[in-house]
Design a protein around this motif. Structure first.
Motif, PDB file in Angstrom:
ATOM      1  N   ASP A  59     -54.332 108.470  30.948  1.00 53.49           N
ATOM      2  CA  ASP A  59     -55.168 107.552  30.324  1.00 53.49           C
ATOM      3  C   ASP A  59     -54.407 106.207  30.723  1.00 53.49           C
ATOM      4  O   ASP A  59     -53.351 106.043  31.386  1.00 53.49           O
ATOM      5  CB  ASP A  59     -55.496 107.589  29.005  1.00 53.49           C
ATOM      6  N   ASP A  60     -54.908 105.018  30.386  1.00 56.89           N
ATOM      7  CA  ASP A  60     -54.267 103.702  30.722  1.00 56.89           C
ATOM      8  C   ASP A  60     -52.845 103.650  30.388  1.00 56.89           C
ATOM      9  O   ASP A  60     -51.963 103.071  30.791  1.00 56.89           O
ATOM     10  CB  ASP A  60     -55.121 102.561  30.179  1.00 56.89           C
ATOM     11  N   GLN A  61     -52.830 104.024  28.797  1.00 58.54           N
ATOM     12  CA  GLN A  61     -51.504 104.047  28.051  1.00 58.54           C
ATOM     13  C   GLN A  61     -50.512 104.783  29.076  1.00 58.54           C
ATOM     14  O   GLN A  61     -49.291 104.429  29.292  1.00 58.54           O
ATOM     15  CB  GLN A  61     -51.290 104.565  26.828  1.00 58.54           C
ATOM     16  N   GLN A  62     -50.698 106.017  29.293  1.00 57.13           N
ATOM     17  CA  GLN A  62     -49.880 107.057  30.396  1.00 57.13           C
ATOM     18  C   GLN A  62     -49.453 106.423  31.561  1.00 57.13           C
ATOM     19  O   GLN A  62     -48.363 106.247  32.050  1.00 57.13           O
ATOM     20  CB  GLN A  62     -50.241 108.421  30.255  1.00 57.13           C
ATOM     21  N   ARG A  77     -49.650 103.233  32.528  1.00 55.80           N
ATOM     22  CA  ARG A  77     -49.006 102.078  32.303  1.00 55.80           C
ATOM     23  C   ARG A  77     -47.300 102.394  31.872  1.00 55.80           C
ATOM     24  O   ARG A  77     -46.479 101.827  32.530  1.00 55.80           O
ATOM     25  CB  ARG A  77     -49.382 100.999  31.081  1.00 55.80           C
ATOM     26  N   ARG A  78     -47.223 103.501  31.235  1.00 57.98           N
ATOM     27  CA  ARG A  78     -45.867 103.882  31.228  1.00 57.98           C
ATOM     28  C   ARG A  78     -45.291 104.449  32.351  1.00 57.98           C
ATOM     29  O   ARG A  78     -44.094 104.140  32.911  1.00 57.98           O
ATOM     30  CB  ARG A  78     -45.868 105.018  30.021  1.00 57.98           C
ATOM     31  N   ASP A 122     -44.227 101.423  34.518  1.00 56.67           N
ATOM     32  CA  ASP A 122     -43.082 100.946  33.926  1.00 56.67           C
ATOM     33  C   ASP A 122     -41.775 101.459  34.113  1.00 56.67           C
ATOM     34  O   ASP A 122     -40.556 100.973  34.569  1.00 56.67           O
ATOM     35  CB  ASP A 122     -43.113 100.636  32.307  1.00 56.67           C
ATOM     36  N   ARG A 140     -57.995 101.114  38.794  1.00 58.50           N
ATOM     37  CA  ARG A 140     -57.175 101.200  37.433  1.00 58.50           C
ATOM     38  C   ARG A 140     -55.938 100.442  37.799  1.00 58.50           C
ATOM     39  O   ARG A 140     -55.316  99.670  36.928  1.00 58.50           O
ATOM     40  CB  ARG A 140     -56.900 102.768  37.490  1.00 58.50           C
ATOM     41  N   LEU A 195     -53.682  96.921  35.834  1.00 52.47           N
ATOM     42  CA  LEU A 195     -52.426  97.606  35.154  1.00 52.47           C
ATOM     43  C   LEU A 195     -51.501  96.601  35.868  1.00 52.47           C
ATOM     44  O   LEU A 195     -50.034  96.509  35.298  1.00 52.47           O
ATOM     45  CB  LEU A 195     -52.456  98.877  35.680  1.00 52.47           C
TER      46      LEU A 195
END
Length: 275
Positions: free
Chosen positions: A45-48, A50-51, A54, A76, A80
């Motif tokens: 998902d977007d949170q994963q 993004r991590r 990062d 996506r 991001l």
């Protein structure tokens, strides 16, 4: 994880672009059909995602490899990468189109489609320039180069400022060498189990051209049945060749990514392991 930058940027031969020796492949951000990996996976998902980006940035990775054929990877990445676009070199592709309903690909190398595809990628990625644009070969490298004049199309796009460097993701020695004669970068397969395209890398070194490596870890298959640490041995081979600019690693597992970068860094600093 408390990561500090491990990778040092290097110049892509023949260009003014500086790239990390390990790049992040993003097929798994957008596509889970018709891909050849040893185990199944869930698109993050977007949170994963993004991590993962990062972590990549913290480790010193600045190369992202994407493509229209990678499902919705480009769409996506656009949001991001907002507010950090300048950190990244984006490598995208033209030529292969993926149908998410059927899981099948088809190819279109015409000048009209190349231009359509690039304009679409620019919109999806929410950027005004694609740093590196590669042709996604269907395997008939020489036919694609000669029939469609596609590498000349990339030079035109470069002159217009839409891309900064161009080339082809090739599947033959002849096609790889011809790509390097006419453009900036060839992306070739090279790993412990497959070394047939080594002459292309040798040619790039002699001609001062760029090389990206795909399947450096054999799409995850390399880790079975080797005596030494297969990841380290893979980087010893791939990054040990002075003609290689960067190896693309397509993981969505942060631990794997971290371990891969550590192995690559050790290989670059210590040289190949002695058995």
């Amino acid at each position: 994880m408390g990561d500090s930058v491990l990778l040092t940027l290097r110049k892509i031969a023949g260009t003014d672009l500086r790239v990390s020796p390990v790049g992040l492949g993003t097929v798994k951000l957008g596509r889970d059909k018709g891909v050849k990996y040893p185990t199944g996976f869930t698109i993050p998902d977007d949170q994963q995602a993004r991590r993962l980006l990062d972590l990549s940035r913290d480790l010193g990775i600045n190369l992202l490899d994407t493509a229209p054929a990678y499902g919705n990877s480009e769409e996506r990445l656009g949001p991001l990468l907002q507010n950090q676009r300048n950190h990244w070199l984006i490598c995208s592709k033209v030529g292969e189109e993926f149908n998410p309903q059927t899981g099948e690909s088809h190819f279109n190398f015409t000048p009209e489609h190349v231009r359509f595809s690039v304009e679409r990628s620019l919109k999806r990625l929410q950027t005004d320039v694609i740093d590196i644009l590669l042709v996604h070969s269907d395997g008939n490298d020489m036919d694609v180069i000669q029939r469609y004049g596609i590498l000349e199309q990339l030079e035109l796009l470069k002159s217009e400022g839409k891309i900064r460097a161009g080339g082809m993701s090739t599947k033959t020695i002849e096609g790889g060498i011809e790509t390097l004669k006419r453009s900036d970068i060839a992306m070739v397969t090279y790993n412990l189990d497959y070394r047939e395209e080594l002459p292309v890398i040798d040619y790039a070194l002699a001609a001062d051209k760029g090389i990206f490596i795909k399947k450096a870890l054999a799409s995850g298959h390399i880790s079975q049945g080797a005596d030494t640490d297969p990841v380290r041995a893979s980087f010893d081979l791939v990054l040990g060749h002075p003609g290689v600019s960067s190896a693309i690693i397509g993981t969505i597992n942060p631990d794997h990514l971290h371990a891969n970068v550590v192995a690559a860094t050790e290989s670059l600093s210590e040289g190949p392991q002695k058995n």
